[in-house]
Write a protein that holds these residues in place. Sequence first.
Motif, PDB file in Angstrom:
ATOM      1  N   LYS A 221       1.091  -1.489  -0.255  1.00  0.00           N
ATOM      2  CA  LYS A 221      -0.243  -0.004  -0.051  1.00  0.00           C
ATOM      3  C   LYS A 221       1.038   1.332  -0.088  1.00  0.00           C
ATOM      4  O   LYS A 221       1.943   1.559   0.736  1.00  0.00           O
TER       5      LYS A 221
ATOM      6  N   SER B 128      -3.421  -1.751   5.876  1.00  0.00           N
ATOM      7  CA  SER B 128      -5.439  -0.144   5.385  1.00  0.00           C
ATOM      8  C   SER B 128      -4.470   0.708   5.144  1.00  0.00           C
ATOM      9  O   SER B 128      -3.531   0.950   5.133  1.00  0.00           O
TER      10      SER B 128
ATOM     11  N   ASP C 180      -6.317   3.463   5.051  1.00  0.00           N
ATOM     12  CA  ASP C 180      -6.343   4.167   5.681  1.00  0.00           C
ATOM     13  C   ASP C 180      -5.448   4.789   7.381  1.00  0.00           C
ATOM     14  O   ASP C 180      -5.272   5.959   7.229  1.00  0.00           O
TER      15      ASP C 180
END
Length: 293
Positions: free
Chosen positions: A196, A225, A227
């Motif tokens: 990511k 994640s 976020d």
Amino acid sequence: MGVPPAPVGQRGRAGRLSRVLLGAAAVPVMLVAAGCSSDSGSDDAGSKESAAGAGASASVSASPTVQAATYASLPDPCDTLSKGTLGDLVPKAPKSGKQGKSDDVATRGSCSWSSLDNNGVKGSQFRWLNVSLLRFDSDVTRGEGDKLAQEYFDKQVQDAQSVDGAKNAKAAPVTGTGEAATLVTYDLKKKEGSFKQQTLVTRVENVVVTVDYNGAGLAGEKTPSADSLAKLVKKAAKEAVAAVTKANAGGGTGTGGAASPSPSESASKSASKSPSTSTSKSASPSKSAAKKS
């Protein structure tokens, strides 16, 4: 007995002689008047020529000026983030970051950290962080420093969105960080795992700060994640911007007047190309990672 009148012929000659003498007497007066008029015109012409010459010399001596850049120096890129922030982003990284090479630390610099949290058979969590700084001086031919920085900012954002192999690329503005800030996120599949990527580009006056941050779960660990990574990279970018401002506090800012192209003429030239030699190589690890995958 009265004087006898002159003969007619003599009276005619006497009259003509009187007129000649009167005309001759008038000639010097006319010459004097003409001389005064001629001298006056010459003086006026000379005054006009001298005034024109003075104006020409003034215009030749005047040089173009441009608003001086706000920031005149950069902080050490490895000192832009606090220990606490580094602990959050790269918890297993060495105490000191890896300084990028730079031929002019006053205009460009970078620092990177890598972290591998090995959990044995459960896998490991990998994190990579890079902070790069690029400063622009004002240049009489190219323009003001903040304008040049904005152009480079736009290019950095475009480059971050065009990485080979990037999936689900998104770009969103970020508030409260410099004069302009954009966060670019995307997924990148490599043989080691799914990464990511977070790239936050921000401009503070005439300096562009680029923070690259990516993470992956390796050998069975779950992928972090997007976020959670985004929150961390925003925190890092704010600290880096604050470090730039602090480095120029107390007289470190540029001065007014004509701006010289040094020392960041080289930085401006590098900005017209792809990201600078030292910063771009370290600031775009995902490009090399994409080629390997």
